[in-house]
Design a protein around this motif. Structure first.
Motif, PDB file in Angstrom:
ATOM      1  N   GLY A 228      -0.586  28.340 -12.367  1.00 57.97           N
ATOM      2  CA  GLY A 228       0.325  27.373 -12.938  1.00 57.97           C
ATOM      3  C   GLY A 228       1.793  27.659 -12.761  1.00 57.97           C
ATOM      4  N   LEU A 229       2.149  28.680 -11.995  1.00 59.32           N
ATOM      5  CA  LEU A 229       3.556  29.038 -11.829  1.00 59.32           C
ATOM      6  C   LEU A 229       4.253  28.179 -10.782  1.00 59.32           C
ATOM      7  CD1 LEU A 229       3.345  32.927 -12.057  1.00 59.32           C
ATOM      8  CD2 LEU A 229       4.068  31.312 -13.829  1.00 59.32           C
ATOM      9  N   THR A 230       3.585  27.902  -9.669  1.00 57.96           N
ATOM     10  CA  THR A 230       4.166  27.039  -8.637  1.00 57.96           C
ATOM     11  C   THR A 230       3.161  25.947  -8.286  1.00 57.96           C
ATOM     12  OG1 THR A 230       3.357  28.413  -6.798  1.00 57.96           O
ATOM     13  CG2 THR A 230       5.540  28.913  -7.674  1.00 57.96           C
ATOM     14  N   TRP A 231       3.700  24.775  -7.896  1.00 52.37           N
ATOM     15  CA  TRP A 231       2.877  23.602  -7.637  1.00 52.37           C
ATOM     16  C   TRP A 231       3.325  22.906  -6.359  1.00 52.37           C
ATOM     17  CZ3 TRP A 231      -0.995  22.261 -11.208  1.00 52.37           C
ATOM     18  CH2 TRP A 231      -0.968  22.970 -12.415  1.00 52.37           C
ATOM     19  N   THR A 232       2.378  22.345  -5.648  1.00 54.48           N
ATOM     20  CA  THR A 232       2.676  21.447  -4.531  1.00 54.48           C
ATOM     21  C   THR A 232       2.124  20.071  -4.895  1.00 54.48           C
ATOM     22  OG1 THR A 232       0.610  22.047  -3.408  1.00 54.48           O
ATOM     23  CG2 THR A 232       2.607  23.262  -2.797  1.00 54.48           C
ATOM     24  N   ALA A 233       2.785  19.026  -4.438  1.00 60.02           N
ATOM     25  CA  ALA A 233       2.396  17.659  -4.771  1.00 60.02           C
ATOM     26  C   ALA A 233       2.044  16.900  -3.498  1.00 60.02           C
ATOM     27  CB  ALA A 233       3.508  16.943  -5.514  1.00 60.02           C
ATOM     28  N   THR A 234       0.925  16.195  -3.515  1.00 60.82           N
ATOM     29  CA  THR A 234       0.423  15.453  -2.366  1.00 60.82           C
ATOM     30  C   THR A 234       0.074  14.030  -2.787  1.00 60.82           C
ATOM     31  OG1 THR A 234      -0.564  17.489  -1.523  1.00 60.82           O
ATOM     32  CG2 THR A 234      -1.292  15.434  -0.515  1.00 60.82           C
ATOM     33  N   ASP A 235       0.379  13.075  -1.934  1.00 61.92           N
ATOM     34  CA  ASP A 235       0.029  11.690  -2.224  1.00 61.92           C
ATOM     35  C   ASP A 235      -1.485  11.560  -2.394  1.00 61.92           C
ATOM     36  OD1 ASP A 235       0.295   8.826  -2.416  1.00 61.92           O
ATOM     37  OD2 ASP A 235      -0.429   8.728  -0.356  1.00 61.92           O
ATOM     38  N   SER A 236      -1.899  10.872  -3.458  1.00 55.61           N
ATOM     39  CA  SER A 236      -3.330  10.736  -3.737  1.00 55.61           C
ATOM     40  C   SER A 236      -3.977   9.594  -2.966  1.00 55.61           C
ATOM     41  CB  SER A 236      -3.538  10.496  -5.238  1.00 55.61           C
ATOM     42  OG  SER A 236      -3.073   9.205  -5.595  1.00 55.61           O
ATOM     43  N   THR A 237      -3.183   8.692  -2.425  1.00 56.20           N
ATOM     44  CA  THR A 237      -3.599   7.431  -1.775  1.00 56.20           C
ATOM     45  C   THR A 237      -3.898   6.335  -2.786  1.00 56.20           C
ATOM     46  OG1 THR A 237      -6.042   7.650  -1.588  1.00 56.20           O
ATOM     47  CG2 THR A 237      -4.693   8.794   0.071  1.00 56.20           C
ATOM     48  N   LEU A 238      -3.872   6.624  -4.089  1.00 49.52           N
ATOM     49  CA  LEU A 238      -4.138   5.606  -5.102  1.00 49.52           C
ATOM     50  C   LEU A 238      -2.870   4.804  -5.402  1.00 49.52           C
ATOM     51  CD1 LEU A 238      -6.327   7.648  -7.623  1.00 49.52           C
ATOM     52  CD2 LEU A 238      -7.096   6.065  -5.842  1.00 49.52           C
ATOM     53  N   ARG A 239      -3.056   3.622  -5.951  1.00 53.16           N
ATOM     54  CA  ARG A 239      -1.949   2.744  -6.299  1.00 53.16           C
ATOM     55  C   ARG A 239      -1.066   3.403  -7.362  1.00 53.16           C
ATOM     56  NH1 ARG A 239       0.022  -2.425  -6.849  1.00 53.16           N
ATOM     57  NH2 ARG A 239       0.626  -3.053  -8.956  1.00 53.16           N
ATOM     58  N   ALA A 240       0.255   3.260  -7.217  1.00 58.50           N
ATOM     59  CA  ALA A 240       1.213   3.798  -8.178  1.00 58.50           C
ATOM     60  C   ALA A 240       2.023   2.665  -8.787  1.00 58.50           C
ATOM     61  CB  ALA A 240       2.151   4.797  -7.505  1.00 58.50           C
ATOM     62  N   ASP A 241       2.211   2.717 -10.102  1.00 56.09           N
ATOM     63  CA  ASP A 241       3.030   1.743 -10.811  1.00 56.09           C
ATOM     64  C   ASP A 241       3.163   2.222 -12.255  1.00 56.09           C
ATOM     65  OD1 ASP A 241       4.521  -0.489 -11.438  1.00 56.09           O
ATOM     66  OD2 ASP A 241       3.123  -1.921 -10.547  1.00 56.09           O
ATOM     67  N   GLU A 242       3.870   1.455 -13.065  1.00 53.69           N
ATOM     68  CA  GLU A 242       4.011   1.813 -14.468  1.00 53.69           C
ATOM     69  C   GLU A 242       2.674   1.847 -15.186  1.00 53.69           C
ATOM     70  OE1 GLU A 242       6.709   2.774 -16.462  1.00 53.69           O
ATOM     71  OE2 GLU A 242       7.451   3.152 -14.441  1.00 53.69           O
ATOM     72  N   THR A 243       1.725   1.077 -14.695  1.00 53.59           N
ATOM     73  CA  THR A 243       0.394   1.033 -15.313  1.00 53.59           C
ATOM     74  C   THR A 243      -0.689   1.533 -14.362  1.00 53.59           C
ATOM     75  OG1 THR A 243       0.216  -1.294 -14.625  1.00 53.59           O
ATOM     76  CG2 THR A 243       0.970  -0.849 -16.878  1.00 53.59           C
ATOM     77  N   ALA A 244      -0.293   2.212 -13.304  1.00 51.73           N
ATOM     78  CA  ALA A 244      -1.271   2.614 -12.279  1.00 51.73           C
ATOM     79  C   ALA A 244      -1.008   4.037 -11.818  1.00 51.73           C
ATOM     80  CB  ALA A 244      -1.211   1.663 -11.085  1.00 51.73           C
ATOM     81  N   VAL A 258     -12.584  14.740  -6.389  1.00 50.54           N
ATOM     82  CA  VAL A 258     -12.357  13.303  -6.383  1.00 50.54           C
ATOM     83  C   VAL A 258     -11.295  12.966  -7.415  1.00 50.54           C
ATOM     84  CG1 VAL A 258     -14.194  12.874  -8.070  1.00 50.54           C
ATOM     85  CG2 VAL A 258     -13.472  11.023  -6.553  1.00 50.54           C
ATOM     86  N   ALA A 259     -10.471  11.990  -7.106  1.00 46.43           N
ATOM     87  CA  ALA A 259      -9.509  11.420  -8.043  1.00 46.43           C
ATOM     88  C   ALA A 259      -9.845   9.946  -8.204  1.00 46.43           C
ATOM     89  CB  ALA A 259      -8.085  11.577  -7.518  1.00 46.43           C
ATOM     90  N   VAL A 260      -9.786   9.454  -9.429  1.00 40.10           N
ATOM     91  CA  VAL A 260     -10.074   8.043  -9.686  1.00 40.10           C
ATOM     92  C   VAL A 260      -8.917   7.445 -10.455  1.00 40.10           C
ATOM     93  CG1 VAL A 260     -12.572   8.312  -9.615  1.00 40.10           C
ATOM     94  CG2 VAL A 260     -11.371   8.580 -11.795  1.00 40.10           C
ATOM     95  N   GLY A 261      -8.757   6.124 -10.299  1.00 44.16           N
ATOM     96  CA  GLY A 261      -7.665   5.441 -10.965  1.00 44.16           C
ATOM     97  C   GLY A 261      -7.808   3.946 -10.882  1.00 44.16           C
ATOM     98  N   GLY A 262      -6.671   3.291 -10.810  1.00 44.03           N
ATOM     99  CA  GLY A 262      -6.634   1.836 -10.800  1.00 44.03           C
ATOM    100  C   GLY A 262      -5.359   1.374 -11.460  1.00 44.03           C
ATOM    101  N   ASP A 263      -5.422   0.209 -12.092  1.00 40.87           N
ATOM    102  CA  ASP A 263      -4.250  -0.366 -12.747  1.00 40.87           C
ATOM    103  C   ASP A 263      -4.699  -0.965 -14.068  1.00 40.87           C
ATOM    104  OD1 ASP A 263      -1.935  -1.893 -13.478  1.00 40.87           O
ATOM    105  OD2 ASP A 263      -1.316  -1.839 -11.383  1.00 40.87           O
ATOM    106  N   PHE A 264      -4.052  -0.548 -15.158  1.00 42.66           N
ATOM    107  CA  PHE A 264      -4.386  -1.085 -16.467  1.00 42.66           C
ATOM    108  C   PHE A 264      -3.943  -2.539 -16.628  1.00 42.66           C
ATOM    109  CE2 PHE A 264      -4.385   3.481 -17.827  1.00 42.66           C
ATOM    110  CZ  PHE A 264      -5.683   3.493 -18.332  1.00 42.66           C
ATOM    111  N   ASP A 265      -3.051  -3.003 -15.777  1.00 43.56           N
ATOM    112  CA  ASP A 265      -2.526  -4.364 -15.882  1.00 43.56           C
ATOM    113  C   ASP A 265      -3.598  -5.366 -15.456  1.00 43.56           C
ATOM    114  OD1 ASP A 265      -1.177  -6.754 -15.796  1.00 43.56           O
ATOM    115  OD2 ASP A 265       0.522  -5.993 -14.638  1.00 43.56           O
ATOM    116  N   PRO A 266      -4.046  -6.245 -16.360  1.00 47.06           N
ATOM    117  CA  PRO A 266      -5.102  -7.192 -15.991  1.00 47.06           C
ATOM    118  C   PRO A 266      -4.673  -8.220 -14.963  1.00 47.06           C
ATOM    119  CG  PRO A 266      -4.225  -7.695 -18.169  1.00 47.06           C
ATOM    120  CD  PRO A 266      -3.631  -6.377 -17.763  1.00 47.06           C
ATOM    121  N   ALA A 267      -3.357  -8.348 -14.731  1.00 52.08           N
ATOM    122  CA  ALA A 267      -2.887  -9.317 -13.747  1.00 52.08           C
ATOM    123  C   ALA A 267      -3.013  -8.804 -12.318  1.00 52.08           C
ATOM    124  CB  ALA A 267      -1.434  -9.693 -14.035  1.00 52.08           C
TER     125      ALA A 267
END
Length: 360
Positions: A228-244, A258-267
């Motif tokens: 937990g001392l150093t971290w690297t960040a990689t794009d997950s390929t999942l949608r990004a937004d305020e609700t995603a 595996v990473a899972v996600g989506g968008d909480f916005d019903p629209a």
């Protein structure tokens, strides 16, 4: 992060709840994996469960928050879900206990989320009969979301939304009895990102490696191989937004996850998704989901479950190829999911719902 936020027979006793099993409907709760048979029940209709840790086929812990503004709670079963006992810490009114990590039937650590002092951690060594508060956040800008432990249960990490543009991480070396804030020099700039405390699995650990997921301005997976001392960040390929973003992570080995996600916005009508890694470092697009993916769990080397309750679509799906494709098993979804090495899977969600699947 502040996440955007069904039922069956229950018999209440003074200190425990007896949950009546309800037979699964063949057209809704069975799919290509016919060895998984779900039994469902309700523990407490006032609770939204998002924390879950299954120890084995008999023992599991769940935690959540009151939908009416009452106490956050912790429940434990030691008889394969037939009865549940409330074993909550004191002083949890208005708190949401979003993550619980259990070592066995007696030892567990639970976290509440929120700004400032709403982020707290407790530990019990006697099955929840007594609890000790071991951490209370003093930084108003911090908002802790989830935690996990390395093998052996002594070293653990918890992650907060960014403070001054970087995710904040705290660590324990004594099984959650004490915590310290780690320096952020090894954390990439995280401005505009945050965690989703959707399932208690926004941070996970496998072997010597830790990962956590983000959403907001980017949907990335952060990885640390040095405790937990150093971290690297990689794009997950999942949608990004305020609700995603990334809602849940699951690793079968330190390389396969595996990473899972989506968008909480019903629209939003874009398909909910998954992402896969075969080296623990880089991510590629996984199969599309017919519902939101809040959490995932490995059933075996081949089989992978994902579930989601929030958003425009709920459901539970199974993959027989490590997440490259998914088949929907049910329109019933949950917030959180966990499977054990002895062949049992557990799920928990809104309305105090719990479920257990085992091989026949």
């Amino acid at each position: 992060m502040r996440t955007h936020l069904g039922i069956l027979l229950t018999t209440l006793a003074t200190a425990a709840v007896t949950v009546a099993a309800v037979p699964a409907q063949a057209d809704r709760d069975r799919g290509p994996d016919r060895d998984l048979r779900w039994q469902r029940g309700v523990v407490d209709t006032d609770q939204s469960f998002r924390g879950l840790d299954a120890v084995d086929r008999r023992t599991a812990w769940v935690s959540g928050g009151s939908i009416s503004g009452g106490d956050g709670s912790v429940w434990r079963t030691t008889d394969a879900g037939r009865t549940w006992e409330e074993v909550s810490p004191p002083g949890t009114t208005g708190l949401s206990l979003r993550d619980v990590e259990a070592k066995d039937a007696d030892t567990a650590v639970v976290m509440s989320i929120g700004n400032g002092e709403d982020s707290r951690i407790w530990r019990t060594d006697d099955g929840g009969a007594t609890w000790t508060e071991t951490f209370r956040n003093t930084e108003e800008a911090a908002f802790y979301n989830c935690l996990d432990f390395y093998p052996g249960g002594r070293r653990g990490l918890a992650v907060s939304d960014p403070v001054d543009g970087k995710f904040r991480v705290i660590a324990t070396e004594d099984g959650g009895r004490s915590w310290e804030v780690l320096p952020d020099a090894g954390m990439p700039d995280s401005t505009g990102e945050f965690n989703f405390s959707a399932s208690g699995d926004c941070l996970v650990i496998a072997g010597r490696t830790a990962w956590f997921g983000s959403g907001g301005s980017a949907a990335r997976v952060f990885r640390s191989a040095d405790r937990g001392l150093t971290w690297t960040a990689t794009d997950s390929t999942l949608r990004a937004d305020e609700t995603a973003g990334v809602f849940g992570l699951a690793f079968r080995t330190p390389r396969q996850g595996v990473a899972v996600g989506g968008d909480f916005d019903p629209a939003v009508v874009e398909p909910d998704g998954s992402a896969l890694t075969r080296d623990g470092r880089t991510w590629q697009v996984g199969g599309d989901l017919a519902h939101l993916g809040e959490d995932a769990a490995w059933v075996s080397r081949r089989l992978l479950l994902v579930t989601g309750e929030s958003g425009p679509e709920a459901g539970t799906s199974l993959s027989t190829d490590g997440g490259r494709t998914w088949e929907r098993l049910s329109t019933t979804g949950y917030h959180t999911l966990d499977c054990t090495r002895d062949g049992s899977c557990w799920a928990a969600g809104g309305g105090g719902r719990v479920a257990r699947a085992s091989a026949r």
